[in-house]
Design a protein around this motif. Structure first.
Motif, PDB file in Angstrom:
ATOM      1  N   PHE A 179     -29.571   7.502 -41.227  1.00  0.00           N
ATOM      2  CA  PHE A 179     -30.489   7.409 -42.359  1.00  0.00           C
ATOM      3  C   PHE A 179     -30.208   8.544 -43.350  1.00  0.00           C
ATOM      4  O   PHE A 179     -29.550   9.543 -43.021  1.00  0.00           O
ATOM      5  N   TYR A 180     -30.724   8.369 -44.562  1.00  0.00           N
ATOM      6  CA  TYR A 180     -30.702   9.444 -45.554  1.00  0.00           C
ATOM      7  C   TYR A 180     -31.956  10.292 -45.371  1.00  0.00           C
ATOM      8  O   TYR A 180     -33.063   9.762 -45.197  1.00  0.00           O
ATOM      9  N   ILE A 181     -31.796  11.592 -45.391  1.00  0.00           N
ATOM     10  CA  ILE A 181     -32.927  12.494 -45.247  1.00  0.00           C
ATOM     11  C   ILE A 181     -33.926  12.251 -46.375  1.00  0.00           C
ATOM     12  O   ILE A 181     -33.551  12.121 -47.539  1.00  0.00           O
ATOM     13  N   ALA A 182     -35.205  12.185 -46.028  1.00  0.00           N
ATOM     14  CA  ALA A 182     -36.264  11.969 -47.006  1.00  0.00           C
ATOM     15  C   ALA A 182     -36.807  13.306 -47.501  1.00  0.00           C
ATOM     16  O   ALA A 182     -36.735  14.316 -46.802  1.00  0.00           O
ATOM     17  N   GLY A 183     -37.350  13.284 -48.714  1.00  0.00           N
ATOM     18  CA  GLY A 183     -38.035  14.453 -49.244  1.00  0.00           C
ATOM     19  C   GLY A 183     -37.142  15.610 -49.642  1.00  0.00           C
ATOM     20  O   GLY A 183     -37.624  16.728 -49.821  1.00  0.00           O
ATOM     21  N   THR A 184     -35.847  15.381 -49.800  1.00  0.00           N
ATOM     22  CA  THR A 184     -34.939  16.488 -50.125  1.00  0.00           C
ATOM     23  C   THR A 184     -35.252  17.098 -51.482  1.00  0.00           C
ATOM     24  O   THR A 184     -35.089  18.302 -51.681  1.00  0.00           O
ATOM     25  N   ARG A 185     -35.702  16.289 -52.402  1.00  0.00           N
ATOM     26  CA  ARG A 185     -35.977  16.784 -53.755  1.00  0.00           C
ATOM     27  C   ARG A 185     -37.113  17.798 -53.762  1.00  0.00           C
ATOM     28  O   ARG A 185     -37.173  18.673 -54.617  1.00  0.00           O
ATOM     29  N   TYR A 186     -38.014  17.694 -52.796  1.00  0.00           N
ATOM     30  CA  TYR A 186     -39.201  18.547 -52.778  1.00  0.00           C
ATOM     31  C   TYR A 186     -39.106  19.674 -51.749  1.00  0.00           C
ATOM     32  O   TYR A 186     -40.049  20.424 -51.572  1.00  0.00           O
ATOM     33  N   ARG A 187     -37.969  19.776 -51.069  1.00  0.00           N
ATOM     34  CA  ARG A 187     -37.779  20.859 -50.123  1.00  0.00           C
ATOM     35  C   ARG A 187     -36.849  21.898 -50.735  1.00  0.00           C
ATOM     36  O   ARG A 187     -36.674  21.969 -51.937  1.00  0.00           O
ATOM     37  N   ASP A 188     -36.238  22.706 -49.890  1.00  0.00           N
ATOM     38  CA  ASP A 188     -35.359  23.768 -50.369  1.00  0.00           C
ATOM     39  C   ASP A 188     -33.945  23.283 -50.653  1.00  0.00           C
ATOM     40  O   ASP A 188     -33.141  24.012 -51.214  1.00  0.00           O
ATOM     41  N   LEU A 189     -33.633  22.041 -50.268  1.00  0.00           N
ATOM     42  CA  LEU A 189     -32.238  21.607 -50.237  1.00  0.00           C
ATOM     43  C   LEU A 189     -31.612  21.402 -51.602  1.00  0.00           C
ATOM     44  O   LEU A 189     -30.491  21.839 -51.855  1.00  0.00           O
ATOM     45  N   ILE A 227     -34.683  21.380 -44.797  1.00  0.00           N
ATOM     46  CA  ILE A 227     -33.742  20.436 -45.397  1.00  0.00           C
ATOM     47  C   ILE A 227     -34.463  19.198 -45.931  1.00  0.00           C
ATOM     48  O   ILE A 227     -34.186  18.707 -47.023  1.00  0.00           O
ATOM     49  N   GLY A 228     -35.399  18.670 -45.173  1.00  0.00           N
ATOM     50  CA  GLY A 228     -36.122  17.457 -45.544  1.00  0.00           C
ATOM     51  C   GLY A 228     -36.745  16.834 -44.308  1.00  0.00           C
ATOM     52  O   GLY A 228     -36.972  17.517 -43.304  1.00  0.00           O
ATOM     53  N   TYR A 229     -37.014  15.521 -44.385  1.00  0.00           N
ATOM     54  CA  TYR A 229     -37.718  14.847 -43.296  1.00  0.00           C
ATOM     55  C   TYR A 229     -36.954  13.637 -42.768  1.00  0.00           C
ATOM     56  O   TYR A 229     -36.169  13.013 -43.490  1.00  0.00           O
ATOM     57  N   ILE A 230     -37.224  13.307 -41.520  1.00  0.00           N
ATOM     58  CA  ILE A 230     -36.829  12.013 -40.998  1.00  0.00           C
ATOM     59  C   ILE A 230     -37.696  10.970 -41.695  1.00  0.00           C
ATOM     60  O   ILE A 230     -38.894  11.196 -41.896  1.00  0.00           O
TER      61      ILE A 230
END
Length: 235
Positions: free
Chosen positions: A133-143, A191-194
């Protein structure tokens, strides 16, 4: 493939064009015949985010049945009469053309809409479970660098094959099952979320003392909402 009460299932996931939220709007299943039903728990949230009923399935409360994969779904797949169909099947490690299986392995994504087919985690399988899967929430984390959106510029160094830390985000106000992915470093960068459609099953696995590993598989700079693909194994 996920099976529940004798049926094989796929989630039909819709991505909001406004905020990128991925919502399970329905379930496609098979056992002799094929069935599609909308997801009662999530359909109201999807509608609030702009979702409208699929043309082939206009009523949210109806159960739709067909002897073959519904044309509105099978039309998303490469034609079995294509000259290069064997190469396509080989890409997905398939010996024979099977519309349902091809939807599962390819995701059935088109550039003209925001639907995707996901193999859910439904059963208490004691064997290893593998999902990508693609990691979710990357835009709103530190990544990711939000100033370059929608192009993705990573602010944290990641490499293919890198193992990530998998933890339950107990402080998450939006999803009690949220599973956070961290970089395995002294800073433990977020990084983000599952994706949410896997999080409940993953949390159950963690609480059952099963080992859950997530490894970075590949990157894409074109879309910040799909910039890091991960391979997850529940041992």
């Amino acid at each position: 493939m996920s099976k529940f009460e004798g049926r094989d299932y796929l989630y039909v996931v819709w991505k909001s064009p406004d905020n990128g939220a991925r919502i399970v709007i329905g379930k496609l299943s098979k056992n002799g015949c094929y069935e599609f039903i909308y997801n009662e728990k999530e359909i109201s949230r999807a509608c609030k985010n702009g979702f409208e009923p699929l043309v082939a399935f206009p009523e949210f409360s109806k159960e739709y049945k067909n002897d073959e994969v519904f044309p509105t779904f099978s039309s998303r797949l490469p034609d079995k009469r294509r000259k290069d169909i064997q190469k396509i099947l080989q890409k997905y490690e398939m010996d024979n053309y099977d519309s349902f299986e091809l939807l599962r392995k390819s995701g059935g994504k088109l550039p003209t809409d925001t639907l995707e087919f996901i193999d859910p985690i439904l059963s208490d399988d004691v064997h290893s479970i593998v999902r990508e899967f693609y990691i979710a929430g990357t835009r709103y984390r530190d990544l990711c660098d939000s100033e370059t959106y929608p192009e993705c510029i990573l602010k944290i160094d990641l490499v293919e094959g890198e193992a990530l830390i998998v933890v339950h985000d107990i402080d998450n106000q939006f999803d009690e099952n949220a599973i956070l992915l961290l970089k395995n470093s002294d800073k433990r960068e977020k990084i983000g979320y599952i994706p949410a459609y896997f999080s409940e099953a993953v949390l159950k696995a963690l609480k059952s003392d099963r080992k859950v590993t997530c490894v970075v598989k590949e990157f894409s700079r074109e879309n910040c909402q799909e910039c890091v693909k991960v391979k997850m194994v529940i041992h």
